[in-house]
Design an enzyme around this catalytic site. Structure first.
Site, PDB file in Angstrom:
ATOM      1  N   SER A 115       0.855  -1.191   0.000  1.00 37.62           N
ATOM      2  CA  SER A 115       0.000   0.000   0.000  1.00 37.62           C
ATOM      3  C   SER A 115       0.884   1.232   0.000  1.00 37.62           C
ATOM      4  O   SER A 115       2.058   1.169   0.386  1.00 37.62           O
ATOM      5  CB  SER A 115      -0.898  -0.008   1.245  1.00 37.62           C
ATOM      6  OG  SER A 115      -1.496   1.256   1.453  1.00 37.62           O
ATOM      7  N   TYR A 133      -3.190  -1.244  10.391  1.00 41.85           N
ATOM      8  CA  TYR A 133      -3.074  -1.429   8.941  1.00 41.85           C
ATOM      9  C   TYR A 133      -1.716  -0.954   8.442  1.00 41.85           C
ATOM     10  O   TYR A 133      -1.032  -1.653   7.672  1.00 41.85           O
ATOM     11  CB  TYR A 133      -4.195  -0.671   8.237  1.00 41.85           C
ATOM     12  CG  TYR A 133      -4.162  -0.782   6.734  1.00 41.85           C
ATOM     13  CD1 TYR A 133      -4.607  -1.935   6.100  1.00 41.85           C
ATOM     14  CD2 TYR A 133      -3.687   0.262   5.939  1.00 41.85           C
ATOM     15  CE1 TYR A 133      -4.582  -2.049   4.719  1.00 41.85           C
ATOM     16  CE2 TYR A 133      -3.659   0.166   4.562  1.00 41.85           C
ATOM     17  CZ  TYR A 133      -4.106  -0.996   3.955  1.00 41.85           C
ATOM     18  OH  TYR A 133      -4.065  -1.106   2.589  1.00 41.85           O
TER      19      TYR A 133
END
Length: 342
Positions: free
Chosen positions: A211, A224
């Protein structure tokens, strides 16, 4: 080196220091002569480094003007985790366009079977495998099932993941544990299961969906962000390990750093809640999947989506934190980042 199983079972033994350490380093030899040899070795290493780096730099300059050829993956088998929906499904479809057979893994059997049906219409072999990849034993069973029905895996795409809109102090401890198990530990389990076969065949490709937050530590997404930083570190170290094992030209790695995608509804709703939906580029999963597969076919180590954010992300950590926070405030129109869980 202390074994993991012995941690806490044996007393701590400090390393040698001072004169004892100097004797170990010199091996009992004349320290003056050893210092001279060390200085000469440094000079020799520097000269060797320059000679070895020149052809590498030439290759990089050529690559700026000549795009590398795509490799052929027709007839190979790819395992795509989280392949039933969203980005995973689109990666399956893009790989199938290249003639690649697909093993679709997910917990969503309904959409997984639908994806398999669509893949078979494209003329490739495809089968759905329901398995919880956050569980090591389940992954081992998955490997046996895939190899027994479709054959050995040539391309591993670790795509499965969750995006909890959860701050550090929100949720339960088991929620944080599950995020790390799905987003990070699952990569370890699938790699442990499938990389040995790739090494034995001296051929393979491993793709990990990380990401943009692998470089951008966004508050309110602590678990996350930690998991995606972990994926980035894992893939960098794995690539290095393949190099040390002499497999850098046989087993390739590609780490993907996408920004915002139009996948789950709650993500779009959150961007709207933050009042930045109209200020951020939102990419379709199809476009992102095309970029991922294209990069993989060219053996790119990193794929940034969009491509132009790559130089910014890779240098972001060198920017003073005060300047980074000014940029964040401007993006959020001085509103700060609120808690995202209701």
């Amino acid at each position: 080196m202390e074994r993991i199983s012995d941690i806490g079972a044996t007393p701590y033994e400090p390393a040698p220091r001072g004169e004892s350490l100097r004797k170990l380093r010199n091996g009992g030899r004349n320290s003056g002569m050893e210092s001279l040899k060390f200085a000469l070795s440094i000079v020799l290493d520097c000269l060797t480094f320059v000679v070895l780096v020149i052809p590498i730099l030439v290759r990089y300059v050529v690559a700026l003007f000549v795009s590398p050829q795509k490799k052929k993956i027709t007839g190979q088998l790819a395992l795509v985790t989280g392949g039933a929906n969203g980005l995973g499904r689109e990666i399956c479809l893009q790989l199938a366009k290249e003639g690649c057979h697909i093993a679709v893994n997910d917990l969503d059997a309904t959409n997984g079977e639908k994806t398999v049906e669509d893949l078979r219409k494209m003329g490739v072999k495809a089968k759905f495998f329901k398995a919880d990849i956050s569980n090591f034993d389940a992954v081992q069973g998955l490997r046996k099932e895939i190899e027994g029905s479709l054959g050995p895996v040539d391309i591993l795409v670790n795509n499965a993941g969750v995006l909890p809109l959860m701050s550090l102090r929100e949720g339960k401890p088991e929620d944080i544990q599950k995020v790390l198990e799905i987003n990070l530990l699952s990569h370890f389990w699938t790699l442990r299961a499938f990389i040995e076969g790739m090494i034995a065949r001296r051929s393979g490709h491993i793709v990990a969906i990380a990401s943009a937050t692998s470089y951008l530590p966004v508050g309110r997404l602590v678990s996350y962000v930690a998991s995606k930083y972990g994926v980035r570190g894992l893939m960098e170290a794995l690539n290095d390990e393949m190099y040390f094992d002499g497999l850098q030209n046989e087993i390739h790695t590609t780490t993907v750093f996408p920004c915002f995608m139009n996948t789950r509804k709650e993500v779009i709703n959150t961007l709207q809640k933050l009042d930045i939906l109209s200020r951020m580029p939102i990419f379709s999963t199809k476009r992102t999947a095309r970029a991922i597969v294209s990069g993989m076919l060219r053996n790119q180590r990193h794929v940034f989506m969009p491509k132009y954010v790559g130089p910014f992300l890779t240098h972001y950590e060198t920017i003073p934190v005060e300047i980074r926070r000014v940029a964040t405030k401007l993006l959020l129109q001085n509103k700060g980042v609120p808690k995202l869980m209701d």
